[in-house]
Design a protein around this motif. Structure first.
Motif, short mmCIF file in Angstrom:
data_model
loop_
_atom_site.label_atom_id
_atom_site.label_comp_id
_atom_site.label_asym_id
_atom_site.label_seq_id
_atom_site.Cartn_x
_atom_site.Cartn_y
_atom_site.Cartn_z
N PRO A 181 0.87 -1.14 0.10
CA PRO A 181 0.03 0.13 -0.01
C PRO A 181 0.72 1.23 -0.07
CG PRO A 181 0.20 -0.99 2.34
CD PRO A 181 0.71 -1.91 1.34
N LYS A 185 -0.15 3.97 4.61
CA LYS A 185 -1.40 3.27 4.34
C LYS A 185 -1.44 1.89 4.82
CE LYS A 185 -3.33 7.07 2.83
NZ LYS A 185 -4.69 7.61 3.32
N TYR A 187 -3.60 -2.24 4.24
CA TYR A 187 -4.78 -2.73 3.62
C TYR A 187 -5.92 -3.36 4.73
CZ TYR A 187 -2.56 -3.27 -1.07
OH TYR A 187 -2.18 -2.91 -2.34
N VAL A 228 -8.11 0.42 1.21
CA VAL A 228 -6.61 1.15 1.61
C VAL A 228 -7.20 2.27 2.35
CG1 VAL A 228 -4.72 2.42 0.96
CG2 VAL A 228 -5.70 0.59 -0.53
N GLU A 229 -6.58 1.94 3.94
CA GLU A 229 -6.84 2.83 4.88
C GLU A 229 -5.62 3.49 5.66
OE1 GLU A 229 -9.90 3.79 5.56
OE2 GLU A 229 -10.96 2.23 4.30
N PRO A 230 -5.75 4.57 6.42
CA PRO A 230 -4.39 5.17 7.09
C PRO A 230 -4.15 4.09 7.99
CG PRO A 230 -6.33 6.65 7.16
CD PRO A 230 -7.02 5.68 6.59
N ALA A 231 -2.66 4.03 8.20
CA ALA A 231 -2.01 3.26 9.30
C ALA A 231 -2.87 3.21 10.42
CB ALA A 231 -0.69 3.66 9.61
N SER A 234 -9.41 2.03 10.15
CA SER A 234 -10.33 3.06 10.45
C SER A 234 -11.75 2.39 10.77
CB SER A 234 -10.73 3.67 8.85
OG SER A 234 -9.56 4.22 8.22
N SER A 239 -12.29 4.68 1.47
CA SER A 239 -11.92 4.32 0.10
C SER A 239 -12.56 3.56 -0.58
CB SER A 239 -10.44 4.25 0.00
OG SER A 239 -10.10 3.06 0.63
#
Length: 250
Positions: A181, A185, A187, A228-231, A234, A239
């Motif tokens: 990613p 970011k 997965y 795909v999300e922020p580290a 979420s 997304s």
């Protein structure tokens, strides 16, 4: 407790090692003894500095030698006129204070190293136990008699498969050839509960091939998705999904 005995408690007081009764008596003594007050201040500062310093693990033989000799070495009794000697220029008084400070500091440093090592060992054991439990649960799903598998091509030429066991009420996602990613970011996996996405955990952002035990029960989920999300993940997808997969039917 006599005044002579109180003079010997500076080190123990600096390390907070006195019982309440002796601590209270010593604190009353400090109100009238400038020499002991100064010594406690110096010992506390020295112990704090060395306790914060990076220290190597003391050899086992040092600990054994100290424990063996401490039963035979008699503590030096304070000499008459201690207050005047310590406050003046007597070399013996300064050497006694320095030696005591070194002993206190060493005890603090070794004690700090022991506490730190114990915490590191506990953390490592907890992580190992958690990983073992997850691996066992993953194996139970994959080897379950009712385990069913469905697979799909993912974006970028990656391949994904999901294994579901209704008896275990768990699912495993297997990924191959996943691209990393973007920086910062990760997965994130999701259960598809009749159109509502429920978090099912995170993938290892550094692994192109991964086997992930989805976090939580399958229940009535009909499939799963990947976004795909922020580290750190979420609470809900932020997304568009990079993959959507239906669970295998019975």
């Amino acid at each position: 407790m006599s005044t002579a005995e109180l003079h010997t408690l500076t080190g123990a007081y600096a390390l907070h090692a006195l019982p309440d009764s002796e601590r209270q008596a010593f604190e009353r003594h400090l109100e009238d003894c400038e020499a002991c007050t100064q010594e406690v201040r110096e010992l506390s500062a020295t112990a704090a500095r060395l306790g914060l310093a990076v220290a190597e693990t003391p050899p086992r033989e040092l600990r054994d030698r100290v424990l063996r000799e401490i039963t035979t070495v008699r503590q030096e009794a304070p000499a008459p006129g201690r207050r005047a000697r310590t406050g003046g220029g007597g070399g013996a008084g300064r050497w006694y204070a320095f030696a005591l400070a070194a002993c206190v500091a060493a005890a603090a440093a070794f004690g700090g190293v022991a506490v730190w090592q114990n915490q590191v060992a506990q953390d490592a054991r907890q992580e190992a136990n958690q990983a073992q439990r997850q691996n066992e649960q993953l194996a139970q799903v994959l080897s379950a008699p009712d385990a069913k598998t469905t697979s799909s091509e993912l974006t970028g030429g990656a391949h994904g498969a999901v294994v579901v066991s209704q008896s275990q009420n768990r699912a495993v996602f297997l990924a191959s050839g996943m691209g990393r990613p973007p920086s910062g970011k990760v997965y994130q996996l999701w259960f598809n509960d009749e159109g509502t996405m429920r978090s099912a955990g995170l993938m290892n952002p550094k692994a192109s091939d991964d086997a992930v035990l989805l976090d939580g029960p399958v229940d009535r989920a009909s499939g799963m998705g990947i976004t795909v999300e922020p580290a750190g993940g979420s609470d809900e997808p932020t997304s568009s999904p990079v993959a959507l997969m239906d669970f295998p039917t019975a």
